[in-house]
Design a protein around this motif. Sequence first.
Motif, mmCIF file in Angstrom:
data_model
loop_
_atom_site.group_PDB
_atom_site.id
_atom_site.type_symbol
_atom_site.label_atom_id
_atom_site.label_comp_id
_atom_site.label_asym_id
_atom_site.label_seq_id
_atom_site.Cartn_x
_atom_site.Cartn_y
_atom_site.Cartn_z
ATOM 1 N N THR A 28 -26.690 -11.185 -23.908
ATOM 2 C CA THR A 28 -26.026 -12.288 -23.221
ATOM 3 C C THR A 28 -26.419 -12.338 -21.758
ATOM 4 N N ARG A 32 -23.566 -16.897 -20.173
ATOM 5 C CA ARG A 32 -23.442 -18.308 -19.817
ATOM 6 C C ARG A 32 -23.052 -19.111 -21.047
ATOM 7 N N ARG A 34 -22.800 -23.189 -22.544
ATOM 8 C CA ARG A 34 -23.261 -24.558 -22.355
ATOM 9 C C ARG A 34 -22.228 -25.444 -23.017
ATOM 10 N N ASN A 81 -18.329 -20.225 -16.637
ATOM 11 C CA ASN A 81 -18.909 -19.014 -17.239
ATOM 12 C C ASN A 81 -18.095 -17.759 -16.907
#
Length: 179
Positions: A28, A32, A34, A81
Amino acid sequence: MLPWVVRRTRLPLLSLRCVDCRSTSATTGAGRFRVNANGKLLDVWLLVRCVSCDRTIKITVYERTPVRSFDPAELRGYRVNDPELVAATLLDPLLARRNRFALDWAGAWRLDIPSAWVDEGWPVQVDVVFEDPVPIRPDWLIAHGLGISRSEVLRRVKCDIALRRPTISGFTFTVMAGD
């Protein structure tokens, strides 16, 4: 009763096949998300990258979910995030099953043991607590913590769970005096 704590030192790697290089490890990184909007529906992905070729892979968290069904704090966490949300999402067993990956915990955890435990009289009772769901065989963990062999663990330790089956939840064991 002495406390032993299994702690995460970093996020585990993912065992996930890369479509480009066929490697089976992904990370990871900094973690983050999306978030993509399509009208009043949202898609949320956790972005991971292949350790070998650096390709970005999307792990589906939510797909075509109405915006109203999200808690505003959770949605904000996806947008900024939030590291705790990244960890909680990655450690969710339903997400792993749905996206067909497993977690590789090698080198991602440590065992914290109080230093003064040797002064205790025999038998010694120990309570093991897991802060994260790290799958570990209790016999290996006890052998590692006590600095003895696994066969000696089987002789000297009385435990409330099966010692040779991996566990992700806390347990208690008693160490009897050596011969």
